[in-house]
Design a protein around this motif. Structure first.
Motif, PDB file in Angstrom:
ATOM      1  N   LEU A 598       0.962  -0.947  -0.045  1.00 49.98           N
ATOM      2  CA  LEU A 598       0.198   0.505  -0.108  1.00 49.98           C
ATOM      3  C   LEU A 598       0.891   1.222  -0.337  1.00 49.98           C
ATOM      4  O   LEU A 598       1.872   1.541   1.284  1.00 49.98           O
ATOM      5  CB  LEU A 598      -1.352   0.075   1.234  1.00 49.98           C
ATOM      6  CG  LEU A 598      -1.985   1.256   1.771  1.00 49.98           C
ATOM      7  CD1 LEU A 598      -2.379   1.746   0.151  1.00 49.98           C
ATOM      8  CD2 LEU A 598      -2.812   1.369   2.950  1.00 49.98           C
ATOM      9  N   LEU A 599       0.703   2.183  -0.684  1.00 50.91           N
ATOM     10  CA  LEU A 599       1.568   2.823  -1.191  1.00 50.91           C
ATOM     11  C   LEU A 599       0.595   4.397  -0.104  1.00 50.91           C
ATOM     12  O   LEU A 599      -0.024   4.900  -0.233  1.00 50.91           O
ATOM     13  CB  LEU A 599       1.904   3.693  -2.181  1.00 50.91           C
ATOM     14  CG  LEU A 599       2.169   2.922  -3.446  1.00 50.91           C
ATOM     15  CD1 LEU A 599       2.977   3.345  -5.347  1.00 50.91           C
ATOM     16  CD2 LEU A 599       3.714   2.546  -3.193  1.00 50.91           C
ATOM     17  N   PHE A 609      -5.642   7.549   1.846  1.00 52.87           N
ATOM     18  CA  PHE A 609      -4.686   6.468   2.426  1.00 52.87           C
ATOM     19  C   PHE A 609      -5.107   5.670   3.625  1.00 52.87           C
ATOM     20  O   PHE A 609      -4.974   4.463   4.290  1.00 52.87           O
ATOM     21  CB  PHE A 609      -3.306   6.820   2.593  1.00 52.87           C
ATOM     22  CG  PHE A 609      -2.564   6.688   3.721  1.00 52.87           C
ATOM     23  CD1 PHE A 609      -1.575   5.222   3.190  1.00 52.87           C
ATOM     24  CD2 PHE A 609      -2.137   6.161   5.559  1.00 52.87           C
ATOM     25  CE1 PHE A 609      -1.182   3.893   3.828  1.00 52.87           C
ATOM     26  CE2 PHE A 609      -1.350   5.322   6.454  1.00 52.87           C
ATOM     27  CZ  PHE A 609      -0.509   4.572   5.458  1.00 52.87           C
ATOM     28  N   GLY A 610      -5.528   6.693   4.814  1.00 48.93           N
ATOM     29  CA  GLY A 610      -6.369   6.574   5.989  1.00 48.93           C
ATOM     30  C   GLY A 610      -7.194   5.220   6.063  1.00 48.93           C
ATOM     31  O   GLY A 610      -7.529   4.350   7.043  1.00 48.93           O
ATOM     32  N   SER A 611      -8.381   5.471   4.783  1.00 48.47           N
ATOM     33  CA  SER A 611      -8.726   4.435   5.323  1.00 48.47           C
ATOM     34  C   SER A 611      -8.787   4.099   4.476  1.00 48.47           C
ATOM     35  O   SER A 611      -9.898   1.915   5.002  1.00 48.47           O
ATOM     36  CB  SER A 611     -10.468   5.664   3.832  1.00 48.47           C
ATOM     37  OG  SER A 611      -9.837   5.272   2.924  1.00 48.47           O
ATOM     38  N   SER A 625       1.965  -4.479   4.067  1.00 45.57           N
ATOM     39  CA  SER A 625       3.155  -3.331   3.790  1.00 45.57           C
ATOM     40  C   SER A 625       2.860  -2.175   3.210  1.00 45.57           C
ATOM     41  O   SER A 625       2.085  -1.795   2.498  1.00 45.57           O
ATOM     42  CB  SER A 625       4.277  -3.947   2.838  1.00 45.57           C
ATOM     43  OG  SER A 625       5.263  -5.201   3.015  1.00 45.57           O
ATOM     44  N   VAL A 626       3.681  -1.616   3.976  1.00 44.03           N
ATOM     45  CA  VAL A 626       3.116   0.662   4.164  1.00 44.03           C
ATOM     46  C   VAL A 626       4.030   0.801   3.108  1.00 44.03           C
ATOM     47  O   VAL A 626       5.343   0.727   3.830  1.00 44.03           O
ATOM     48  CB  VAL A 626       2.703   0.730   4.826  1.00 44.03           C
ATOM     49  CG1 VAL A 626       2.181   2.316   4.139  1.00 44.03           C
ATOM     50  CG2 VAL A 626       0.848   0.684   4.598  1.00 44.03           C
ATOM     51  N   VAL A 627       4.136   1.239   1.663  1.00 44.04           N
ATOM     52  CA  VAL A 627       5.858   2.241   1.625  1.00 44.04           C
ATOM     53  C   VAL A 627       5.619   3.104   1.119  1.00 44.04           C
ATOM     54  O   VAL A 627       4.405   3.556   1.016  1.00 44.04           O
ATOM     55  CB  VAL A 627       6.436   1.288   0.532  1.00 44.04           C
ATOM     56  CG1 VAL A 627       7.386   1.310  -0.271  1.00 44.04           C
ATOM     57  CG2 VAL A 627       6.992   0.051   0.949  1.00 44.04           C
ATOM     58  N   ASP A 628       6.332   3.981   1.002  1.00 42.07           N
ATOM     59  CA  ASP A 628       5.983   5.320   0.866  1.00 42.07           C
ATOM     60  C   ASP A 628       6.158   5.810  -0.594  1.00 42.07           C
ATOM     61  O   ASP A 628       7.115   4.738  -1.126  1.00 42.07           O
ATOM     62  CB  ASP A 628       6.788   6.556   1.294  1.00 42.07           C
ATOM     63  CG  ASP A 628       6.274   7.082   2.874  1.00 42.07           C
ATOM     64  OD1 ASP A 628       5.238   6.676   2.928  1.00 42.07           O
ATOM     65  OD2 ASP A 628       6.990   7.971   3.177  1.00 42.07           O
ATOM     66  N   ILE A 644      -1.543  -1.558  -4.086  1.00 40.17           N
ATOM     67  CA  ILE A 644      -2.763  -0.695  -3.688  1.00 40.17           C
ATOM     68  C   ILE A 644      -2.090   1.235  -3.644  1.00 40.17           C
ATOM     69  O   ILE A 644      -1.668   1.366  -3.110  1.00 40.17           O
ATOM     70  CB  ILE A 644      -3.795  -0.545  -2.386  1.00 40.17           C
ATOM     71  CG1 ILE A 644      -4.185  -2.547  -2.395  1.00 40.17           C
ATOM     72  CG2 ILE A 644      -4.590   0.063  -2.739  1.00 40.17           C
ATOM     73  CD1 ILE A 644      -5.198  -2.717  -0.784  1.00 40.17           C
ATOM     74  N   LEU A 645      -3.756   1.856  -4.423  1.00 37.71           N
ATOM     75  CA  LEU A 645      -3.294   3.067  -5.110  1.00 37.71           C
ATOM     76  C   LEU A 645      -4.309   4.102  -5.231  1.00 37.71           C
ATOM     77  O   LEU A 645      -4.685   4.486  -5.541  1.00 37.71           O
ATOM     78  CB  LEU A 645      -2.713   3.729  -6.652  1.00 37.71           C
ATOM     79  CG  LEU A 645      -0.945   2.931  -7.455  1.00 37.71           C
ATOM     80  CD1 LEU A 645      -1.860   3.365  -8.855  1.00 37.71           C
ATOM     81  CD2 LEU A 645       0.558   2.998  -6.448  1.00 37.71           C
TER      82      LEU A 645
END
Length: 835
Positions: A598-599, A609-611, A625-628, A644-645
């Motif tokens: 998830l970016l 993003f939070g949702s 995995s959350v990636v900038d 996921i964008l």
């Protein structure tokens, strides 16, 4: 006698001695008004007040996701504080919510003060310390008079996690000197900013929906007290003058005269204080009272006088130069707030009798004298009602379930027509004849009257459409036998189960699938209905077979334990289907467990993003995995199968976009939401295009050019109102479904999408338009005239198949604010079922 007098004076001396030790915030905190106060320092100051004063009492009411305490402080006379519980019960008894009333305790007004729901609006918490001090300050005899008939409930920081995120950042980047010029970094908050809570949710939009733990814990306490006045303390852009009531239009039609009158009285009282100091302010602009999930509207619909106070301050850091050349400091901001908030308490205390009478009338009369058109709401039995019932419980809205059948007629939400139907056992019933009558009507009333289309937020939220259930609004309150709950029979699982069936019909289905995937259990999903004896597996229905999972020890017991939260799970004893859809055939696809990246980060919409993050972490509990986005080049995309964008603007290079395209063709899945669709719009190899034909594109460009010519002759004053004809701030739009596609499974016969912007695409060619807006669609809420006609025959959710993978286009955000329950299921379909 002398001994008694001596004892009295000794006691008085001790009390005065204790009071004399009460320190002001400036005395207790060395940098007060110059630098943001750490959250633990604010807590320490309130601890000091509770230790040194007999006028304040502390209660911890919860903890945040980051394990910070949530606190309220009761401030009143010592006599009132000694009788808090009885005062609370008396207040509830007066509106029929308690039977434990005492005749010995007089009526007391309850004023609730909330600060810092947005973490970066930190002058709220700073001012809360001054407000508390002035209320308990032994030298301030005026405030003591207010507290004789008033209980103040003060919540100094609704959002400690966001406040601490902002505070830690500001402290880290601050030098010894302030830098009022806008070019300094203390005026440039980094992503995602401190406004939001841990899950990057806007808590000020969450009061009614209670998706977030902070809100759930706070509203539970709020409903135990039911105050007559609630003040929500905010900040806005640093260059804005102070805002206080009266509020702006639109005002909901259920708001009563006494609430409006107090707003006007308060406006006059605060303006006198501000005029005396030559402070700038405005009233009646921007901040309306309509959407029910704000800190001013939620209390309003629950009988209180709810209000917003707004001080300019966002982006100000410690000090900023405003456009008029004057510097705005923390001290200025907190002083303005403290003055306004104390005036609220003063004004309320002086009108205690009026406010108590108005509040009780609002709560008691509205159950008999119905404000809306309907007296009863019926939701047809549906597994999604589990979540709706949970929402109603959180808000203390009474409901029951039908325990008999009866013919009825009512407004059908799906068709927007009056229609005959049958109330059947286990249908959910909400009657207006209850103490939460007005709030129940606000949630369920199908057509909220908008007396001004310049609304600050979404304009429709009808629960049956949000939850994807068949609902009816009935004008008469029918007499029918009801029950408090639906009985769930305990299942006896035989020892030789062929497969377990988990129906795919609500968020719990996705939670179970999440658990199964994380326990390495192989799962199949039905493409079409399959019948096995008395068990029917619906499209999307999950099957866990013993054959697919030979290594599972004690299969029946293990799987039962994993799926038991889904109370309607079942089992089959054979793989042979009576309608030729056997388990071993093509109808049952083996599902692939998502491996998700998830970016996040700069360019990505923070709340959007939070949702998604909250959905994965809390709604279905699935690893991600959350990636900038700036670090996208550093990840090995082939370690994942799902990208996921969230809504945002992504600065991918041509090579990176090519890499994504190749990854998709080799089996990857992209879920692109809202503005992220621009990565694929009009790009070679993708089906996404705003126009179906070149002729449509030329026609649209011609229309836009003609409108620009016409606008040359239009007056400037009505520019904003003309703009709204092209906008859709938040309305419910009817969509049809391609019911054979996995992304539509479990949604029902239609999908009603909550649309919050004017983004639209014609029905796509060479892609599957799974969820789309038909011609002459139905809608709820405000839709601008120009955009309304452009939404005909447009797609809302589509799947673009690319060899072994796919790109899922989400024009609307199905996870918006976490409360659109049918949207949670739609996103679950995209994540887990589309392959």
């Amino acid at each position: 006698m002398k001994k008694t007098v001596f004892s009295f004076y000794l006691m008085l001396t001790l009390v005065l001695s204790v009071h004399s030790q009460v320190q002001s915030p400036s005395q207790f905190l060395p940098n007060y008004g110059k630098q943001i106060t750490y959250y633990h320092q604010a807590e320490n100051y309130f601890k000091h007040l509770t230790e040194k004063s007999t006028l304040i009492k502390h209660q911890k009411y919860g903890v945040t996701p980051e394990q910070r305490d949530l606190n309220v402080y009761f401030i009143s006379s010592p006599e009132n504080l000694a009788n808090l519980e009885q005062i609370r019960n008396n207040n509830l008894a007066a509106i029929g919510l308690s039977e434990n009333k005492s005749q010995m305790i007089g009526d007391k007004l309850i004023v609730w003060l909330s600060f810092n729901v947005h973490g970066n609006e930190f002058a709220g918490t700073e001012s809360a310390m001054t407000v508390a001090y002035e209320l308990v300050n032994p030298s301030n005899t005026e405030t003591k008079k207010w507290l004789e008939n008033t209980i103040v409930i003060l919540d100094p920081c609704i959002n400690p996690d966001g406040y601490s995120r902002y505070g830690n950042w500001l402290r880290e980047i601050s030098g010894k000197k302030t830098h009022p010029e806008l070019s300094d970094r203390e005026h440039m908050e980094v992503w995602p900013g401190g406004r939001y809570n841990h899950y990057i949710f806007d808590l000020n939009r969450d009061w009614a929906w209670q998706t977030q733990p902070e809100t759930q814990q706070r509203i539970a306490l709020y409903n135990q007290w039911m105050p007559q006045v609630h003040t929500d303390v905010h900040e806005m852009g640093y260059d804005s003058p102070y805002f206080f009531p009266p509020s702006a239009e639109p005002l909901h039609e259920y708001i009563e005269k006494y609430q409006k009158d107090f707003h006007y009285t308060l406006g006059k009282n605060i303006s006198k204080k501000f005029d005396a100091q030559n402070w700038m302010y405005n009233t009646g602009e921007r901040f309306d009272l309509f959407y029910p999930s704000y800190g001013d509207t939620y209390p309003t619909y629950n009988g209180a006088v709810g209000m917003t106070l707004e001080q300019g301050g966002i982006g100000a850091g410690r000090e900023v130069v405003m456009s008029n050349g004057i510097n705005l400091t923390i001290k200025d901001r907190l002083t303005h707030h403290a003055t306004a908030v104390l005036t609220v308490v003063e004004s309320a205390a002086s009108q205690a009798d009026v406010l108590l009478k108005g509040f009780r009338g609002f709560m008691n009369n509205s159950r008999k004298t119905v404000k809306g058109n309907y007296k009863m709401y019926v939701m047809k039995n549906n597994p999604k009602l589990v979540q709706m019932a949970d929402l109603l419980k959180k808000n203390n809205v009474e409901f029951s379930y039908a325990d008999a059948s009866q013919k009825a007629s009512g407004f059908n939400y799906n068709t927007k027509t009056e229609k005959g139907f049958t109330i059947e056992p286990n249908d959910l019933i909400v009657k207006v004849d209850q103490q939460k009558a007005v709030f129940a009507q606000v949630l369920f009333e199908p057509n909220q009257k908008l007396n001004d289309s310049l609304s600050y937020d979404i304009t429709s939220w009808a629960l049956p459409l949000a939850y994807g259930v068949e609902g009816y609004a009935v004008k008469n309150s029918l007499v029918i036998k009801t029950k408090a709950s639906i009985e769930v029979l305990e299942k006896t699982i035989p020892q030789n189960v062929y497969a377990f069936h988990i129906p795919w019909n609500n968020r719990i289905s996705a939670q179970v699938l999440s658990l199964l995937h994380q326990n390495n259990i192989k799962v199949r999903s039905a493409m079409k209905k399959a019948v096995f004896g008395d068990t029917t597996v619906e499209p999307g229905g999950l099957l866990v077979t013993k054959t697919d999972n030979p290594k599972v020890v004690d299969f029946e017991k293990t799987i039962t334990e994993l799926v038991k939260i889904k109370t309607d799970f079942n089992y089959i004893l054979t793989g042979f289907s009576s309608n030729s859809k056997d388990v071993g055939g093509e109808n049952f696809n083996l599902l692939k467990a998502p491996k998700i990246v998830l970016l996040s980060g700069k360019g990505v919409g923070s709340t959007e993003f939070g949702s998604v993050w909250y959905y994965l972490e809390e709604t279905v509990g699935y690893p991600v995995s959350v990636v900038d986005a700036d670090n996208f080049k550093r990840i090995k995309l082939y370690n994942y199968n799902t990208l996921i964008l969230p809504d945002g603007y992504y600065n991918f290079s041509e090579d990176q976009q090519k890499q994504i395209g190749e990854w998709v063709k080799n089996g990857g899945k992209v879920i692109a939401m809202n503005s992220a669709l621009s990565l694929f719009e009009g790009k070679e190899g993708y089906a996404l295009s705003p126009f179906a034909t070149d002729e449509d594109k030329l026609s649209s460009e011609k229309e836009a050019s003609e409108n620009e010519l016409k606008e040359r002759f239009l007056d400037f004053q009505d520019t904003e109102r003309r703009y709204i004809s092209k906008s859709i701030p938040g309305a419910i739009i009817e969509n049809l479904l391609n019911k054979t596609h996995p992304m539509s499974f479990g949604l029902g016969d239609k999908y009603f999408s909550l649309k919050t912007d004017d983004r639209h695409y014609s029905l796509l060619k060479k892609a599957t338009n799974v969820v789309y807006v038909p011609k002459d669609y139905k809608s709820y809420g405000f839709v601008g005239n120009e955009i309304k006609k452009k939404l005909n025959n447009t797609v809302s959710f589509a799947v673009d198949k690319k060899e072994n993978g796919e790109v899922i286009y989400m024009v609307d955000n199905p996870l918006f604010r976490g409360f659109w329950e049918n949207g949670n299921l739609l996103f679950s379909n995209a994540l887990f079922l589309v392959d």
